[in-house]
Write an enzyme that holds these catalytic residues in place. Structure first.
Site, PDB file in Angstrom:
ATOM      1  N   SER A   1      -0.935   3.990   5.744  1.00 56.13           N
ATOM      2  CA  SER A   1      -1.445   2.934   4.864  1.00 56.13           C
ATOM      3  C   SER A   1      -1.604   1.619   5.616  1.00 56.13           C
ATOM      4  O   SER A   1      -2.534   0.859   5.351  1.00 56.13           O
ATOM      5  CB  SER A   1      -0.528   2.740   3.655  1.00 56.13           C
ATOM      6  OG  SER A   1       0.722   2.254   4.077  1.00 56.13           O
TER       7      SER A   1
ATOM      8  N   TYR B   1       0.805  -1.218   0.000  1.00 51.74           N
ATOM      9  CA  TYR B   1       0.000   0.000   0.000  1.00 51.74           C
ATOM     10  C   TYR B   1       0.841   1.273   0.000  1.00 51.74           C
ATOM     11  O   TYR B   1       0.363   2.329  -0.417  1.00 51.74           O
ATOM     12  CB  TYR B   1      -1.003  -0.004   1.164  1.00 51.74           C
ATOM     13  CG  TYR B   1      -2.153  -0.920   0.871  1.00 51.74           C
ATOM     14  CD1 TYR B   1      -3.119  -0.564  -0.065  1.00 51.74           C
ATOM     15  CD2 TYR B   1      -2.258  -2.158   1.490  1.00 51.74           C
ATOM     16  CE1 TYR B   1      -4.174  -1.414  -0.363  1.00 51.74           C
ATOM     17  CE2 TYR B   1      -3.313  -3.014   1.197  1.00 51.74           C
ATOM     18  CZ  TYR B   1      -4.261  -2.634   0.262  1.00 51.74           C
ATOM     19  OH  TYR B   1      -5.301  -3.474  -0.041  1.00 51.74           O
ATOM     20  N   GLU B   2       2.077   1.189   0.416  1.00 51.34           N
ATOM     21  CA  GLU B   2       2.960   2.354   0.353  1.00 51.34           C
ATOM     22  C   GLU B   2       3.520   2.562  -1.050  1.00 51.34           C
ATOM     23  O   GLU B   2       3.551   3.680  -1.548  1.00 51.34           O
ATOM     24  CB  GLU B   2       4.116   2.215   1.352  1.00 51.34           C
ATOM     25  CG  GLU B   2       3.718   2.442   2.786  1.00 51.34           C
ATOM     26  CD  GLU B   2       3.287   3.875   3.090  1.00 51.34           C
ATOM     27  OE1 GLU B   2       3.767   4.819   2.430  1.00 51.34           O
ATOM     28  OE2 GLU B   2       2.456   4.051   3.997  1.00 51.34           O
ATOM     29  N   SER B   3       3.994   1.480  -1.687  1.00 51.74           N
ATOM     30  CA  SER B   3       4.749   1.658  -2.931  1.00 51.74           C
ATOM     31  C   SER B   3       4.425   0.665  -4.035  1.00 51.74           C
ATOM     32  O   SER B   3       5.038   0.743  -5.101  1.00 51.74           O
ATOM     33  CB  SER B   3       6.242   1.532  -2.626  1.00 51.74           C
ATOM     34  OG  SER B   3       6.537   0.182  -2.267  1.00 51.74           O
TER      35      SER B   3
ATOM     36  N   ARG C   1       7.503  10.099  -3.633  1.00 50.50           N
ATOM     37  CA  ARG C   1       6.290  10.920  -3.580  1.00 50.50           C
ATOM     38  C   ARG C   1       6.669  12.268  -2.993  1.00 50.50           C
ATOM     39  O   ARG C   1       7.344  12.335  -1.964  1.00 50.50           O
ATOM     40  CB  ARG C   1       5.219  10.264  -2.713  1.00 50.50           C
ATOM     41  CG  ARG C   1       4.513   9.148  -3.390  1.00 50.50           C
ATOM     42  CD  ARG C   1       3.165   8.854  -2.738  1.00 50.50           C
ATOM     43  NE  ARG C   1       2.507   7.796  -3.464  1.00 50.50           N
ATOM     44  CZ  ARG C   1       2.489   6.527  -3.088  1.00 50.50           C
ATOM     45  NH1 ARG C   1       3.049   6.156  -1.964  1.00 50.50           N
ATOM     46  NH2 ARG C   1       1.873   5.633  -3.823  1.00 50.50           N
TER      47      ARG C   1
END
Length: 147
Positions: free
Chosen positions: A128, A53-55, A63
């Protein structure tokens, strides 16, 4: 002198190893080998879910945040506190340059993420993880993985 510093900086950036998008099971093996399964009470699936969910398992992801900081690498580690980007006068708590988090080798990322997880919020430091992984059945992250 300033020119030589800039030249050295750009040569360093140009020579760094390219990023990588890990496969789910491949990343699970790397994280398990690094000792993250059970680290601070979190399962391997917690770490996989958070990284997804982060990357989306992309080590080269950067980001740009509204405050001028960047979130970097597979765990999206922020430059405000955790890594050096030469823009902030904050503490570089992981003692690394942010660009080190963008390579195919995630050893630095893992060490820094472990340091973050030692804090009072644990994996809750990652929004996340709180929103998508915390308290959810996450066994699917290891489906068909041979560990």
């Amino acid at each position: 002198m300033k020119f030589l510093w800039l030249l050295q900086f750009f040569l360093c950036l140009a020579s760094r190893v390219a990023g990588k998008v890990y496969g789910r099971c491949e990343l699970a093996r790397v994280l398990k080998k690094a000792g993250l399964d059970g680290y601070r009470g979190y399962t391997l699936t917690d770490w996989l879910c958070m990284a997804f969910y982060e990357s989306h398992f992309d080590t080269s992801l950067v980001r740009y945040e509204f405050d001028g900081s960047t979130s970097n690498g597979i765990f999206q580690i922020n430059s405000n506190i955790w890594c050096e980007d030469y823009k902030h006068l904050q503490p570089n708590k992981c003692h690394i340059h942010c660009s080190d988090l963008l390579t195919s080798s995630i050893r630095d990322d893992i060490v820094c993420a472990m340091k973050i997880a030692q804090g009072p919020r644990g994996l809750g430091a990652w929004m996340s993880w709180r929103e998508n992984c915390d308290g959810r059945n996450s066994t699917i992250w290891l489906d068909d993985c041979k560990l």
